[in-house]
Motif scaffolding. Structure first.
Motif, PDB file in Angstrom:
ATOM      1  N   TYR A  30       0.839  -1.201   0.000  1.00 39.52           N
ATOM      2  CA  TYR A  30       0.000   0.000   0.000  1.00 39.52           C
ATOM      3  C   TYR A  30       0.873   1.249   0.000  1.00 39.52           C
ATOM      4  CZ  TYR A  30      -3.353   3.449   1.821  1.00 39.52           C
ATOM      5  OH  TYR A  30      -4.133   4.561   2.001  1.00 39.52           O
ATOM      6  N   ASP A  31       0.652   2.109  -0.962  1.00 36.67           N
ATOM      7  CA  ASP A  31       1.323   3.417  -1.013  1.00 36.67           C
ATOM      8  C   ASP A  31       0.379   4.421  -0.347  1.00 36.67           C
ATOM      9  OD1 ASP A  31       2.413   5.872  -1.608  1.00 36.67           O
ATOM     10  OD2 ASP A  31       2.859   5.412  -3.704  1.00 36.67           O
ATOM     11  N   SER A  32       0.668   4.700   0.932  1.00 37.85           N
ATOM     12  CA  SER A  32      -0.238   5.549   1.716  1.00 37.85           C
ATOM     13  C   SER A  32      -0.212   7.005   1.253  1.00 37.85           C
ATOM     14  CB  SER A  32       0.120   5.463   3.202  1.00 37.85           C
ATOM     15  OG  SER A  32       1.463   5.871   3.404  1.00 37.85           O
ATOM     16  N   ASP A  33       0.900   7.470   0.649  1.00 42.40           N
ATOM     17  CA  ASP A  33       0.977   8.860   0.190  1.00 42.40           C
ATOM     18  C   ASP A  33      -0.066   9.146  -0.886  1.00 42.40           C
ATOM     19  OD1 ASP A  33       3.089   9.378   1.902  1.00 42.40           O
ATOM     20  OD2 ASP A  33       4.605   8.841   0.414  1.00 42.40           O
ATOM     21  N   PHE A  34      -0.234   8.186  -1.799  1.00 43.32           N
ATOM     22  CA  PHE A  34      -1.151   8.370  -2.928  1.00 43.32           C
ATOM     23  C   PHE A  34      -2.400   7.507  -2.804  1.00 43.32           C
ATOM     24  CE2 PHE A  34       2.695  10.179  -4.550  1.00 43.32           C
ATOM     25  CZ  PHE A  34       2.298  11.141  -5.489  1.00 43.32           C
TER      26      PHE A  34
ATOM     27  N   ARG B 292       5.850  13.704 -12.726  1.00 44.53           N
ATOM     28  CA  ARG B 292       5.105  12.541 -13.234  1.00 44.53           C
ATOM     29  C   ARG B 292       5.365  11.372 -12.288  1.00 44.53           C
ATOM     30  NH1 ARG B 292       5.951  10.350 -19.322  1.00 44.53           N
ATOM     31  NH2 ARG B 292       8.030   9.783 -18.534  1.00 44.53           N
ATOM     32  N   VAL B 293       4.306  10.761 -11.808  1.00 43.82           N
ATOM     33  CA  VAL B 293       4.411   9.641 -10.872  1.00 43.82           C
ATOM     34  C   VAL B 293       3.725   8.428 -11.493  1.00 43.82           C
ATOM     35  CG1 VAL B 293       3.952   8.808  -8.533  1.00 43.82           C
ATOM     36  CG2 VAL B 293       4.373  11.244  -8.920  1.00 43.82           C
ATOM     37  N   SER B 294       4.448   7.298 -11.529  1.00 41.77           N
ATOM     38  CA  SER B 294       3.891   6.056 -12.078  1.00 41.77           C
ATOM     39  C   SER B 294       4.231   4.909 -11.136  1.00 41.77           C
ATOM     40  CB  SER B 294       4.450   5.796 -13.482  1.00 41.77           C
ATOM     41  OG  SER B 294       5.864   5.682 -13.437  1.00 41.77           O
ATOM     42  N   TRP B 295       3.579   3.775 -11.370  1.00 45.18           N
ATOM     43  CA  TRP B 295       3.786   2.602 -10.514  1.00 45.18           C
ATOM     44  C   TRP B 295       4.042   1.369 -11.375  1.00 45.18           C
ATOM     45  CZ3 TRP B 295       0.780   6.657  -9.299  1.00 45.18           C
ATOM     46  CH2 TRP B 295       0.878   7.201  -8.006  1.00 45.18           C
ATOM     47  N   SER B 296       4.814   0.459 -10.825  1.00 45.14           N
ATOM     48  CA  SER B 296       5.021  -0.853 -11.454  1.00 45.14           C
ATOM     49  C   SER B 296       4.920  -1.928 -10.389  1.00 45.14           C
ATOM     50  CB  SER B 296       6.390  -0.918 -12.145  1.00 45.14           C
ATOM     51  OG  SER B 296       7.434  -0.818 -11.202  1.00 45.14           O
ATOM     52  N   ALA B 297       4.634  -3.135 -10.834  1.00 46.87           N
ATOM     53  CA  ALA B 297       4.415  -4.244  -9.897  1.00 46.87           C
ATOM     54  C   ALA B 297       5.139  -5.491 -10.384  1.00 46.87           C
ATOM     55  CB  ALA B 297       2.922  -4.530  -9.756  1.00 46.87           C
ATOM     56  N   VAL B 298       5.545  -6.315  -9.442  1.00 50.76           N
ATOM     57  CA  VAL B 298       6.059  -7.644  -9.773  1.00 50.76           C
ATOM     58  C   VAL B 298       4.859  -8.524 -10.114  1.00 50.76           C
ATOM     59  CG1 VAL B 298       7.193  -9.697  -8.843  1.00 50.76           C
ATOM     60  CG2 VAL B 298       8.099  -7.417  -8.314  1.00 50.76           C
TER      61      VAL B 298
ATOM     62  N   PHE C  92       7.259  -0.652  -2.029  1.00 50.48           N
ATOM     63  CA  PHE C  92       6.331  -1.103  -0.986  1.00 50.48           C
ATOM     64  C   PHE C  92       6.189  -2.623  -1.102  1.00 50.48           C
ATOM     65  CE2 PHE C  92       5.198   3.106  -2.492  1.00 50.48           C
ATOM     66  CZ  PHE C  92       5.231   3.853  -1.325  1.00 50.48           C
ATOM     67  N   ASP C  93       6.527  -3.321  -0.026  1.00 48.06           N
ATOM     68  CA  ASP C  93       6.436  -4.778  -0.002  1.00 48.06           C
ATOM     69  C   ASP C  93       5.072  -5.222   0.514  1.00 48.06           C
ATOM     70  OD1 ASP C  93       9.049  -4.815  -0.816  1.00 48.06           O
ATOM     71  OD2 ASP C  93       9.871  -5.183   1.191  1.00 48.06           O
ATOM     72  N   ALA C  94       4.606  -6.340  -0.016  1.00 50.95           N
ATOM     73  CA  ALA C  94       3.401  -6.957   0.523  1.00 50.95           C
ATOM     74  C   ALA C  94       3.669  -7.391   1.964  1.00 50.95           C
ATOM     75  CB  ALA C  94       2.997  -8.154  -0.322  1.00 50.95           C
ATOM     76  N   GLY C  95       2.639  -7.297   2.806  1.00 47.85           N
ATOM     77  CA  GLY C  95       2.796  -7.710   4.197  1.00 47.85           C
ATOM     78  C   GLY C  95       3.052  -9.191   4.333  1.00 47.85           C
ATOM     79  N   SER C  96       2.526  -9.981   3.404  1.00 46.28           N
ATOM     80  CA  SER C  96       2.720 -11.430   3.442  1.00 46.28           C
ATOM     81  C   SER C  96       2.511 -12.000   2.042  1.00 46.28           C
ATOM     82  CB  SER C  96       1.729 -12.078   4.423  1.00 46.28           C
ATOM     83  OG  SER C  96       1.860 -13.482   4.420  1.00 46.28           O
TER      84      SER C  96
ATOM     85  N   SER D 259       6.163  -0.644  -6.751  1.00 46.18           N
ATOM     86  CA  SER D 259       7.201   0.393  -6.804  1.00 46.18           C
ATOM     87  C   SER D 259       6.628   1.694  -7.355  1.00 46.18           C
ATOM     88  CB  SER D 259       8.372  -0.064  -7.680  1.00 46.18           C
ATOM     89  OG  SER D 259       9.006  -1.202  -7.134  1.00 46.18           O
ATOM     90  N   ARG D 260       6.951   2.784  -6.683  1.00 45.61           N
ATOM     91  CA  ARG D 260       6.552   4.112  -7.149  1.00 45.61           C
ATOM     92  C   ARG D 260       7.743   4.779  -7.835  1.00 45.61           C
ATOM     93  NH1 ARG D 260       6.493   8.508  -2.752  1.00 45.61           N
ATOM     94  NH2 ARG D 260       4.745   7.396  -1.827  1.00 45.61           N
ATOM     95  N   HIS D 261       7.515   5.297  -9.028  1.00 47.32           N
ATOM     96  CA  HIS D 261       8.563   5.954  -9.797  1.00 47.32           C
ATOM     97  C   HIS D 261       8.201   7.429  -9.959  1.00 47.32           C
ATOM     98  CE1 HIS D 261       9.778   1.848 -10.787  1.00 47.32           C
ATOM     99  NE2 HIS D 261       8.509   1.621 -11.126  1.00 47.32           N
TER     100      HIS D 261
END
Length: 353
Positions: A82-86, A211-217, A148-152, A96-98
């Motif tokens: 969870y990205d709490s800022d956005f 510019r803010v973007s996100w990527s995921a595994v 940001f890592d998953a909690g589990s 990941s937030r870029h």
């Protein structure tokens, strides 16, 4: 095939030829067996131990505590990052937030220097430009990129340790949800081309725009080799390879992930015994007295053990002192037999009074 009795009855050049062939075969077999075993043990030491191949049978089992296992399957995210800022969230092991800023960049081609406005993910220090006037950049970013890592994250019945989660391969873009933005950011950012931008006209950014973007595994089938610690899969601490785990995309076979494990030798003890027997036969034929009608067992066994012991110990020098000493003890036993034979075969001189 020639029988053992006919082999031991050989004389002259034939006995020498067969003896040399048997002795060389015994030496090569002994050295090869010990070298392959040593290489395999080095591979085990390098990676943290042998591997129990569980395949897709992934529930925790008795007897696996502290063992290395290979498991294949698709990871399951139990607590999403969870990205709490956005106020952004995605079902992924790692989000990941870029962050980028529209800035002046200096381009050098030989002695030619040009400048262009473009997105850059780090602040461009315009004070170092050859021509800073007219190309001043705003400076530090007001926002930072972050992971940001998953909690589990689980693979079968096992929870993946942080190091394994970070090792999960691949990256795919994640479109942000503009509706969930906090009010203060919703006033500044708008959605454009899969990212959030501060541009008044998103298609025509200006100096200093963000510019803010996100990527995921991606959640995909992977194969993991790691150590079992309770209901967790962890890296082997202080492994010689610096990792102590392996992670591959897809259902990867153990030997694809650990090619050096393919060297695991089989039939080690039968090969050792055969090497000694060949060397004993060879030494018996080569050392037989010219007028002897049969091979002396002490001479043959002593010579065979001495030669095999020395050559089998050599591959272990520098890697396993215990194995080298064990083979040198075998060599000493052979030497002791030869000394015994030599003393027993000397003619005895009787003193006359």
């Amino acid at each position: 095939m020639m029988s053992f009795g006919r082999i031991t009855a050989l004389r002259g050049p034939a006995a020498i030829a067969v003896g040399l062939a048997a002795l060389v075969a015994g030496i090569v077999l002994a050295a090869w067996t010990e070298r392959s075993l040593g290489n395999y043990q080095l591979a085990l030491q390098l990676h943290g131990g042998g591997v129990v191949d569980l395949g897709h049978s992934m529930e925790p089992q008795d007897g696996l505590q502290g063992r290395m296992v290979r498991i294949s399957g698709t990871p399951r995210v139990v607590e999403a990052p969870y990205d709490s800022d956005f106020n952004q969230q995605a079902v992924t092991p790692v989000l990941s937030r870029h962050v980028q800023m529209f800035q002046w960049r200096e381009l050098r081609l030989g002695s030619n220097v040009t400048y262009e406005l473009d997105w850059a993910d780090t602040p461009q220090d315009s004070s170092r430009f050859a021509q800073p006037q007219g190309h001043a950049n705003p400076g530090p970013f007001p926002l930072a990129g972050e992971r940001f890592d998953a909690g589990s994250v689980e693979l079968g019945g096992y929870k993946l340790d942080t190091a394994l989660v970070h090792a999960l391969p691949g990256s795919e873009p994640v479109a942000p949800d503009a509706k969930t933005l906090p009010a203060n950011l919703a006033a500044s950012f708008s959605l454009h081309d899969g990212a959030l931008v501060t541009s008044a006209r998103p298609g025509d950014p200006r100096l200093g725009d963000m510019r803010v973007s996100w990527s995921a595994v991606p959640l995909q089938e992977v194969t993991v080799i790691a150590r079992v610690d309770g209901n967790r899969l962890v890296a082997v601490p202080n492994a010689d390879d610096g990792k102590g785990y392996e992670v591959n995309v897809g259902d990867s076979a153990l030997l694809d992930m650990r090619p050096d494990m393919a060297a695991q030798p089989t039939l080690v003890w039968p090969r050792r015994i055969l090497a000694v027997l060949l060397a004993v036969l060879g030494m018996g034929l080569l050392l037989r007295q010219r007028d002897a009608t049969r091979i002396d067992p002490r001479l043959a066994l002593g010579g065979g053990l001495l030669v095999v012991g020395v050559f089998a110990a050599m591959p272990w020098l520098g890697s396993s002192t215990a194995a080298a000493i064990a083979w040198f003890v075998v060599a000493l036993a052979g030497l002791a037999l030869l000394v015994w034979w030599h003393r027993a075969s000397r003619p005895r001189h009787h003193q006359h009074h």
